[in-house]
Design an enzyme around this catalytic site. Structure first.
Site, short mmCIF file in Angstrom:
data_model
loop_
_atom_site.label_atom_id
_atom_site.label_comp_id
_atom_site.label_asym_id
_atom_site.label_seq_id
_atom_site.Cartn_x
_atom_site.Cartn_y
_atom_site.Cartn_z
N LYS A 8 37.97 47.59 38.21
CA LYS A 8 38.60 47.55 39.55
C LYS A 8 39.91 46.79 39.48
O LYS A 8 40.14 46.00 38.55
CB LYS A 8 37.68 46.88 40.57
CG LYS A 8 37.29 45.41 40.28
CD LYS A 8 38.26 44.33 40.76
CE LYS A 8 37.81 42.93 40.39
NZ LYS A 8 38.84 41.89 40.47
N ASP A 134 31.60 40.07 42.68
CA ASP A 134 32.22 41.41 42.63
C ASP A 134 31.21 42.53 42.37
O ASP A 134 31.58 43.71 42.43
CB ASP A 134 33.27 41.47 41.50
CG ASP A 134 34.53 40.70 41.86
OD1 ASP A 134 34.71 40.39 43.05
OD2 ASP A 134 35.32 40.43 40.94
O1 C5P Z 1 30.71 35.01 41.79
P1 C5P Z 1 31.26 34.84 40.42
O2 C5P Z 1 30.25 34.34 39.44
O3 C5P Z 1 31.98 36.04 39.92
O4 C5P Z 1 32.38 33.72 40.56
C1 C5P Z 1 32.88 33.02 39.44
C2 C5P Z 1 33.52 31.74 39.93
O5 C5P Z 1 34.72 32.02 40.65
C3 C5P Z 1 32.68 30.93 40.89
O6 C5P Z 1 31.83 30.06 40.21
C4 C5P Z 1 33.72 30.19 41.69
O7 C5P Z 1 34.20 29.07 40.98
C5 C5P Z 1 34.86 31.17 41.77
N1 C5P Z 1 34.86 31.98 43.00
C6 C5P Z 1 35.23 31.40 44.20
N2 C5P Z 1 35.23 32.15 45.35
C7 C5P Z 1 34.89 33.46 45.32
C8 C5P Z 1 34.54 34.07 44.10
C9 C5P Z 1 34.55 33.30 42.96
O8 C5P Z 1 35.53 30.21 44.26
N3 C5P Z 1 34.93 34.16 46.43
#
Ligand code: C5P
Length: 315
Positions: A8, A134
């Site tokens: 994406k 995501d």
């Molecule tokens: O959800 P995911 O594991 O992909 O997110 C990775 C990191 O990115 C999270 O631990 C966080 O630090 C940051 N993040 C965030 N806000 C979001 C998505 C991700 O702060 N909406």
């Protein structure tokens, strides 16, 4: 089971505020693109989940998002089966292209069918959100979608049903850590966690400055971009500057001059709709046709041997 797992880009990504759980509320537009990994799932005789991958940057242990996805289904539905998951990577890692999330979504959808779980899309998306912010987008199986919350609340963009974009996508040799970029975003913008009005202060700072003080603000929003895209056929290179927007771009560009060089290279070539995807390091430009995109990609590949240059379209 043989699965395709697409990447994406984010055409728009605005950080709204920082939450108490340290995630950030976002407003984003996802676009699924024609750059894909291949995933093969095979049953095992024992109860193990084994990951193999041609890219050394991908973890093979329980931190792998495919592993997490399979384990969640196994635990939730008390399944006593093991799996071999073979990932053939084409989507660069640490580039903001959602490769790991897409792989996890492919595993969720694949196992739903392989094990006859008959989980609805809503149920799958809830499980997906526990794997990563995501993952839900990919489970929805849409070319374009609006994301809110952490990015996991997905709404289809029906106005874009017929829209199809061409991109030149450049990935420099830089792996970006998403948590680091969000942390630096907070630092540059002075964001502190947002507490709901009725919550009792427990010593946490309660100030909640909106969209980064020291950072550029978007000229548009999801609604505006969607309506412009719905009207134009493929002449997206005419987008006004600032319509495509990513709050994290300025942060990554400040930290990694090489990513800035990618963006500047696109601009010097006369492309004006240029944006970093997610937390980077991938940067894409909108092209008016496959022919134009291919011509420019050829020049870029010759000029910069360390960059990966792709021509991709909406799928
Ligand atoms: O959800 P995911 O594991 O992909 O997110 C990775 C990191 O990115 C999270 O631990 C966080 O630090 C940051 N993040 C965030 N806000 C979001 C998505 C991700 O702060 N909406």
């Amino acid at each position: 089971m043989n699965l395709l797992s697409f990447a994406k880009v984010n055409l728009f990504l605005k950080v709204i505020n920082k939450r108490q759980d340290n995630y950030h509320n976002l407003e984003t537009i996802f676009e699924r693109i024609s750059l894909a990994d291949r995933i093969i799932i095979k049953p095992r005789k024992d109860l193990l989940i084994k990951i193999s991958c041609n890219d050394k940057a991908v973890p093979r242990d329980k931190t792998n998002l495919c592993f997490k996805a399979a384990k969640l289904l196994i635990d939730e539905f008390k399944i006593s089966k093991g799996l071999n998951i073979k990932i053939t990577k084409r989507i660069p890692v640490g580039a903001g292209l959602g490769g790991g999330s897409s792989n996890a979504a492919a595993v969720l959808m694949g196992l739903n069918s392989l094990w006859g779980l008959k989980l609805s899309q809503t149920r799958l998306a809830k499980i997906a959100a526990r794997v990563g912010s995501d993952v839900a987008f990919f489970v929805h199986d849409l070319p374009f979608a609006q994301g809110s919350g952490r990015g996991e609340r997905i709404k289809p963009l029906n106005a874009l049903k017929k829209a199809k974009l061409w991109h030149i996508l450049i990935v420099p040799k830089i792996h970006v850590s998403t948590p680091l970029i969000f942390k630096k975003y907070d630092h540059f913008s002075g964001l502190t966690p947002h507490l709901p009005n009725n919550s009792i202060s427990n010593g946490l700072k309660t100030s909640n400055k909106k969209e980064g003080a020291g950072l550029t603000k978007p000229a548009g929003n999801v609604k505006l971009l969607t309506s412009v895209m719905a009207k134009k056929s493929r002449s997206y290179s005419l987008f006004k500057p600032g319509l495509l927007f990513n709050s994290l771009e300025e942060v990554t560009l400040r930290l990694y001059p090489e990513v800035k060089r990618v963006k500047n290279t696109f601009l010097q070539l006369g492309l004006n709709s240029v944006l970093m995807s997610g937390s980077g390091s991938a940067v894409f430009a909108l092209a008016s046709s496959f022919k134009n995109a291919s011509k420019l990609a050829k020049i870029l590949r010759k000029k910069e041997k360390t960059w990966q240059v792709f021509v991709v379209e909406t799928v």
